[in-house]
Design an enzyme around this catalytic site. Structure first.
Site, PDB file in Angstrom:
ATOM      1  N   CYS A 297     -20.779 -10.513  -8.276  1.00 47.86           N
ATOM      2  CA  CYS A 297     -19.982 -10.522  -7.042  1.00 47.86           C
ATOM      3  C   CYS A 297     -20.819 -10.839  -5.807  1.00 47.86           C
ATOM      4  O   CYS A 297     -20.275 -11.267  -4.789  1.00 47.86           O
ATOM      5  CB  CYS A 297     -19.256  -9.193  -6.868  1.00 47.86           C
ATOM      6  SG  CYS A 297     -18.112  -8.813  -8.210  1.00 47.86           S
TER       7      CYS A 297
ATOM      8  N   HIS B 174     -17.092  -8.985   0.612  1.00 54.85           N
ATOM      9  CA  HIS B 174     -16.628  -9.221  -0.756  1.00 54.85           C
ATOM     10  C   HIS B 174     -15.330  -8.447  -0.933  1.00 54.85           C
ATOM     11  O   HIS B 174     -15.244  -7.262  -0.617  1.00 54.85           O
ATOM     12  CB  HIS B 174     -17.687  -8.743  -1.744  1.00 54.85           C
ATOM     13  CG  HIS B 174     -17.201  -8.646  -3.152  1.00 54.85           C
ATOM     14  ND1 HIS B 174     -16.493  -9.657  -3.759  1.00 54.85           N
ATOM     15  CD2 HIS B 174     -17.310  -7.647  -4.075  1.00 54.85           C
ATOM     16  CE1 HIS B 174     -16.185  -9.281  -5.004  1.00 54.85           C
ATOM     17  NE2 HIS B 174     -16.669  -8.076  -5.207  1.00 54.85           N
TER      18      HIS B 174
ATOM     19  N   ASN C  57      -9.990  -9.133  -6.916  1.00 57.37           N
ATOM     20  CA  ASN C  57     -11.439  -9.337  -6.880  1.00 57.37           C
ATOM     21  C   ASN C  57     -11.758 -10.632  -7.615  1.00 57.37           C
ATOM     22  O   ASN C  57     -11.634 -10.712  -8.833  1.00 57.37           O
ATOM     23  CB  ASN C  57     -12.133  -8.147  -7.552  1.00 57.37           C
ATOM     24  CG  ASN C  57     -13.646  -8.246  -7.498  1.00 57.37           C
ATOM     25  OD1 ASN C  57     -14.214  -9.296  -7.215  1.00 57.37           O
ATOM     26  ND2 ASN C  57     -14.318  -7.144  -7.793  1.00 57.37           N
TER      27      ASN C  57
END
Length: 324
Positions: free
Chosen positions: A114, A251, A281
């Site tokens: 990520c 993020h 996500n």
């Protein structure tokens, strides 16, 4: 005068299939209310059968190039942040290079889960500052729907597929905080925490793809602390304060993490670009997706001061301060 890596274009691409939270109610002991309450996620996009990470990345790249007014062969380097490449090798970056019809320059992948896009931006900045490249296409692209355990309600409801891209170009700056472009980067990792977020397969270990495993509570605890720390470190390096920041572009993992990090940085949610409700996500794609959507919405404007920060498996985390 010093060189700066300045954003010339941004773009994104999301697969056509939109998956609402209600989809998971049909086969898991979960609910729309539970998913929203835990994560802030309402829907996400899943890639179609046969649609690969490089396909998504190439679509986002074309959009960014169009905004920049550039052709593929104007680009010197392509960096793709991804944990879900089409194949073990070659890199997704070379595949995207091929799809774009780009016959010069070089291309490679960066894998920091990520945090991948922050790592990729840092690498692109270094290439530009060192003179190895004048123009760099930086892409975050993922198909996390391919590595989900559909029986694990704690993880499979959180992730989605998508891609975002930026075009960076070298420009002379005065060496001041008013310069456009990347002003600072801050990267970290700590392999002691690998078991908190990982995929339980791989070429060398199991000769399989594997599925995602996560210790959600522990990841949450580390995320809030480490994201605020790295953002402040990058701001200090850039010589600016949190109060001067126009937008945090985090993020997009979990709305609770986003809110807690903003609170720790003493910045209001009105100055945070939030897209997690629509995309879930998307790992390395989430920051460039949020940047592109933020520009599309009219939130992010030329001259704005931004902080992008992310944490992912590894654990790996970091941040970038840039003036749009």
């Amino acid at each position: 005068m010093i060189k700066r890596a300045v954003v010339r274009g941004v773009g994104h691409y999301l697969p056509d299939r939109v998956v609402p939270n209600s989809h998971f109610e049909t086969f898991l002991d979960t609910s729309d209310a539970w998913i929203r309450g835990r994560s802030g996620i309402e829907r996400r996009h899943f890639a179609a059968e046969g649609q690969t990470t490089s396909d998504l990345g190439a679509r986002a790249a074309r959009a960014a190039l169009e905004m920049a007014g550039m052709q593929p062969d104007d680009i010197d380097a392509v960096i793709v942040a991804t944990s879900t490449p089409d194949l073990t090798f070659p890199s997704a970056a070379t595949m995207i290079q091929g799809q774009l019809g780009m016959t010069r320059g070089f291309a490679f992948d960066v894998q920091a889960v990520c945090a991948g896009f922050v790592y990729a931006l840092s690498n692109a900045n270094a290439l530009i500052l060192s003179g190895q490249a004048e123009r760099v296409l930086v892409i975050g692209a993922e198909t996390f729907s391919r590595i989900m355990d559909w029986t694990d309600r704690g993880t499979c409801v959180l992730f989605g597929d998508g891609a975002g891209a930026l075009v960076l170009e070298a420009e002379d700056g005065a060496g001041e905080t008013a310069d456009r472009g990347i002003l600072s980067t801050d990267l970290h990792s700590d392999g002691r925490y690998r078991d908190l977020l990982y995929v339980d397969g791989g070429v060398s270990s199991s000769q399989s793809t594997g599925v995602l495993r996560m210790e959600g509570k522990e990841v949450f605890r580390h995320a809030v602390e480490k994201l605020a720390q790295t953002a402040h470190a990058a701001l200090d390096k850039a010589g600016v304060s949190a109060e001067q920041v126009d937008w945090i572009v985090p993020h997009q993992a979990n709305l609770r993490i986003i809110k807690a990090t903003a609170q720790k940085m003493k910045l209001p949610m009105e100055r945070v670009v939030v897209t997690v409700q629509d995309h879930g996500n998307t790992s390395a794609a989430s920051i460039p997706l949020a940047l592109s959507v933020g520009v599309e919405r009219g939130q992010i404007k030329k001259g704005d001061l931004l902080v992008a920060e992310a944490i992912g498996g590894g654990l790996a985390w970091g941040s970038v301060v840039l003036r749009w």
